[in-house]
Design an enzyme around this catalytic site. Sequence first.
Site, PDB file in Angstrom:
ATOM      1  N   VAL A 121       7.071   3.462   4.591  1.00 13.56           N
ATOM      2  CA  VAL A 121       7.228   4.102   5.897  1.00 13.56           C
ATOM      3  C   VAL A 121       8.601   4.757   5.951  1.00 13.56           C
ATOM      4  O   VAL A 121       9.607   4.150   5.584  1.00 13.56           O
ATOM      5  CB  VAL A 121       7.083   3.093   7.045  1.00 13.56           C
ATOM      6  CG1 VAL A 121       7.309   3.770   8.390  1.00 13.56           C
ATOM      7  CG2 VAL A 121       5.710   2.445   7.021  1.00 13.56           C
ATOM      8  N   ASP A 168      -5.722  -8.824  11.396  1.00 14.95           N
ATOM      9  CA  ASP A 168      -4.489  -9.235  10.717  1.00 14.95           C
ATOM     10  C   ASP A 168      -3.359  -9.441  11.725  1.00 14.95           C
ATOM     11  O   ASP A 168      -2.225  -9.034  11.483  1.00 14.95           O
ATOM     12  CB  ASP A 168      -4.088  -8.198   9.670  1.00 14.95           C
ATOM     13  CG  ASP A 168      -3.065  -8.752   8.668  1.00 14.95           C
ATOM     14  OD1 ASP A 168      -2.999  -9.994   8.516  1.00 14.95           O
ATOM     15  OD2 ASP A 168      -2.336  -7.954   8.061  1.00 14.95           O
ATOM     16  N   LYS A 218       3.937   6.994   7.529  1.00 14.39           N
ATOM     17  CA  LYS A 218       3.489   6.020   6.539  1.00 14.39           C
ATOM     18  C   LYS A 218       2.782   6.773   5.419  1.00 14.39           C
ATOM     19  O   LYS A 218       1.829   7.520   5.678  1.00 14.39           O
ATOM     20  CB  LYS A 218       2.540   5.014   7.188  1.00 14.39           C
ATOM     21  CG  LYS A 218       2.112   3.865   6.281  1.00 14.39           C
ATOM     22  CD  LYS A 218       1.311   2.836   7.075  1.00 14.39           C
ATOM     23  CE  LYS A 218       0.937   1.639   6.216  1.00 14.39           C
ATOM     24  NZ  LYS A 218       0.190   0.618   6.990  1.00 14.39           N
ATOM     25  N   MET A 245       0.800  -1.221   0.000  1.00 18.67           N
ATOM     26  CA  MET A 245       0.000   0.000   0.000  1.00 18.67           C
ATOM     27  C   MET A 245       0.837   1.277   0.000  1.00 18.67           C
ATOM     28  O   MET A 245       0.345   2.333  -0.395  1.00 18.67           O
ATOM     29  CB  MET A 245      -0.915   0.006   1.232  1.00 18.67           C
ATOM     30  CG  MET A 245      -1.966  -1.081   1.240  1.00 18.67           C
ATOM     31  SD  MET A 245      -3.267  -0.785   0.029  1.00 18.67           S
ATOM     32  CE  MET A 245      -4.101   0.612   0.788  1.00 18.67           C
TER      33      MET A 245
END
Length: 440
Positions: free
Chosen positions: A53, A163, A68, A50
């Site tokens: 960082v 997750d 991030k 995605m």
Amino acid sequence: MDIHSAQRPLQPDEREFQAEETPTSLDQLGYGYRIGEKYIVESLLGQGGMGAVYRATQLNLGRKVAVKVLKGELVASDLALKRFEREAKVAAALDHPNAVHIYDFGVDAGLAYIVMELLSGQSLRERLSNFPEGLPLGASLEIASYVVSVLVRAHEMGLVHRDLKPENVFIESVGGIGKERVVVVDFGLAFIEGRGELGRLTQEGLVAGTPEYMSPEQILGEGVGPPTDIYAMGCMLYEMLSGSPPFSGSWVVVINHHLFIEPQPLRKVCSHDLPSSLEELVMQMLSKEGSKRPTAPEVAQALAWIAQKQEERARAQLARRGREARMISALHQPQHQALPQVDVQPQAIAVLEEPDQVIRIALASHRYIPVRWEGKGPVGEAKAIWAPLASPEEVEGWSAMGVPVLSSADPSDQTRISRLLRAGVSEVVSRPVKVEELLK
């Protein structure tokens, strides 16, 4: 996505640099790039599907932070941007010392970013890689207890992580030697029940997670809730104790096993003895039906009870061995006294510091001959390790080598004694063991 410490500090000339236009990719966020005129980039910490960082400095406070950043092409997606914002909101809503702290969220010149605390240490995945047969029992119980404490708070507010896995548990070094903080990170797939748009972004039918730690209901795309996190925690605890998750192999095999196959009993896959109560708890957490799994508070209570019983058992063993009789007093040993003769072949003991004559006499009385060791690599023919000043974490690592570890502690320092026992130490010799002489 793991948050690691930076590789190097920002140099003075880099602090003056500022990009003239918005970068077209995350790779172009070089040293000195300013985000929102509030954060200045120092180094790349890691990248994922995605985004990336970065280590950065918050300009107005001079605070080191982790930023991030969402991939540029995803910022144009309204759904991706909302999910990214949701991650910031759900993580910020969870106010817990063992959950990553969120400081800020924003969109600047086409860059969507989340600002969070900068952690220094290693992920649980990295820790496990050093223990292929599983962590020591004490370490597993301690880490699991901290993670479960986050779940207790999260589930109280309707937050489900979805997750949990070793990559999303960070072990940060804090304070003095041997002190660590366990931190749950990456709430990208989490959701808060009953929060309108946040809930719709994680609707039923959306399969998300990591196969090795996914619950049956998660795989089937059915409604997920707190039991989903308990199942993942059970998989993690199983792996911490045995060295491997309950199921491994191809994606299809793992999914099939989660749905239809019971995992091997822990006692069959662990290299060390486990309390039957702990094995029973883990297997309950791995129940195929969510309603049969314990709640987070029940798991927390069970882990605390098991840890207490282990400590009581260790203390009882300590007392039975008569450690008081092993206390060393230089007053009772003349400095010129020769090493006592033993009637059997002596054994080598690895020592991290050159012992003084008093300690040599004590070791010899137990049929040990000290052999210098640097604390790394094999111990050769040594039958034990003498490390009076070792931290509990060092003891854990050495105990995993299968060699007994002897250390020391002040009788009044109950915290150190407890941590050493939980780390797997074989002997705790009462002090005073002349530390200033041991270091000569």
